[in-house]
Design a protein around this motif. Sequence first.
Motif, PDB file in Angstrom:
ATOM      1  N   ARG A 102     -14.526 -88.241 -19.078  1.00 11.50           N
ATOM      2  CA  ARG A 102     -14.730 -87.221 -20.613  1.00 11.50           C
ATOM      3  C   ARG A 102     -14.922 -87.893 -21.014  1.00 11.50           C
ATOM      4  N   THR A 103     -15.589 -89.043 -21.443  1.00 16.02           N
ATOM      5  CA  THR A 103     -15.529 -89.731 -22.699  1.00 16.02           C
ATOM      6  C   THR A 103     -16.943 -89.653 -23.084  1.00 16.02           C
ATOM      7  N   VAL A 104     -17.043 -90.355 -23.986  1.00 19.00           N
ATOM      8  CA  VAL A 104     -19.025 -91.043 -25.284  1.00 19.00           C
ATOM      9  C   VAL A 104     -18.733 -92.139 -25.823  1.00 19.00           C
ATOM     10  N   GLN A 105     -19.866 -92.414 -25.196  1.00 17.05           N
ATOM     11  CA  GLN A 105     -20.601 -94.043 -25.971  1.00 17.05           C
ATOM     12  C   GLN A 105     -21.812 -93.210 -27.030  1.00 17.05           C
ATOM     13  N   LEU A 106     -21.685 -94.059 -28.382  1.00 17.64           N
ATOM     14  CA  LEU A 106     -22.461 -93.783 -29.090  1.00 17.64           C
ATOM     15  C   LEU A 106     -22.620 -95.239 -29.659  1.00 17.64           C
ATOM     16  N   ARG A 107     -23.713 -95.146 -29.887  1.00 17.14           N
ATOM     17  CA  ARG A 107     -25.075 -96.226 -30.279  1.00 17.14           C
ATOM     18  C   ARG A 107     -26.081 -96.021 -31.086  1.00 17.14           C
ATOM     19  N   ARG A 219     -12.403 -98.091 -17.920  1.00 18.83           N
ATOM     20  CA  ARG A 219     -12.630 -97.504 -19.466  1.00 18.83           C
ATOM     21  C   ARG A 219     -13.519 -98.916 -20.568  1.00 18.83           C
ATOM     22  N   HIS A 220     -13.876 -98.267 -21.430  1.00 19.52           N
ATOM     23  CA  HIS A 220     -15.117 -99.330 -21.600  1.00 19.52           C
ATOM     24  C   HIS A 220     -14.352 -99.455 -23.498  1.00 19.52           C
ATOM     25  N   PRO A 221     -14.587-100.516 -24.136  1.00 20.08           N
ATOM     26  CA  PRO A 221     -13.935-100.217 -25.136  1.00 20.08           C
ATOM     27  C   PRO A 221     -14.558 -99.655 -26.154  1.00 20.08           C
ATOM     28  N   ALA A 222     -15.219 -99.279 -25.678  1.00 17.33           N
ATOM     29  CA  ALA A 222     -16.621 -98.231 -26.485  1.00 17.33           C
ATOM     30  C   ALA A 222     -16.195 -97.324 -26.871  1.00 17.33           C
TER      31      ALA A 222
END
Length: 352
Positions: A102-107, A219-222
């Motif tokens: 339930r996360t998102v990475q934003l690029r 978990r990724h730091p981003a």
Amino acid sequence: MTENKTKLDPKKVFADLATFVASLKTDTGRIEVFMRDAKMIGDAITAQMQADDHVFKDYLGELPSTASCVDEISLLLPVHFEVFLPIRLPTALAPSFDEQQRTVQLRQPDIDHPFFFGNMLNASCMNLLLKQELQQTIASIGRLKSYDLRYRAHHCRGVPFMHQILAVDRRSNGRRCIRFDFVLAVLFEGPVLPLPPYYDAPINYTWLAYGKIEVGPTRHPADWGVIVPKWQTRSLLDAKRLNGVLLLTHRLLSTQQCQNYAAAGPLKLGLATAVQEIKRLRYKQTPTPVLVILTMQKLVLKDMDDETTNVKQLMSIVRLIQQLYNGHVAPHGEAGQAGNMQHLCSTPEAIY
């Protein structure tokens, strides 16, 4: 030494909730004065940031909604209070959602900006920069009329998570202060950047990305947490009831000398977490005693800053929860066992 705590009668403690909610009407004058001063302080902070050409100079317009006014055990809040400080970024971002986490990475490719680490929007970078700029800004302002300004941050693993601006009224001999407690979040419009279907978002909605304080091995730091705030559905009546829940919880914790956890920041985050985890919009029908107890449970489970952890106060809250449950919830059969009240909840993205 014997502790000087107000004796608690659990059978009567919720009897005055209607008075708390009704008092929001009679306290209108005090709330107006408090909100006027909160806006003055927020405007001064923004003006100083603009004068210093800080990166966050145009992002703190919603500060007054995160304010509270504390006068000994008395607490005032905006009726529509907030714990998240939303900012809108002026650039389009490409999201990558993780259903399980339930996360998102934003690029954003080919960008050079202090909010980003490489091409990834980074919560640690943003919160560390906000801390630095607020420290400089508050130091530059120092005093504003009758208020002495200070700044601090609650940290998780060395990174700021909740920011706090404190304005102490010198006329009150330190008893009265206005404080801004907030978690930084990035705001998105659902129709512009839609969430995946598994979030079951309403037709017209906004959603927030915030820096999670829980970091697991996968978990990724981003990674950013994702939340569709149920506050968006608050009618005036619902808002006043939630306001009353916070006022009552604050007073209960204050009279039991749990000052570390009676502050508006942890209380707002605890209530927001509890409400967000309740299925759909059932928080509107959830009995007030249950909301109070769930909020206290979140304070115990999500103690977020080692610097302010107080084991003695935490144990007092645990005992208080049990007293409230035994004295009110159990006899009325309103939520089953206190430890099983999470049967109301099913929203995994609300785990901050």
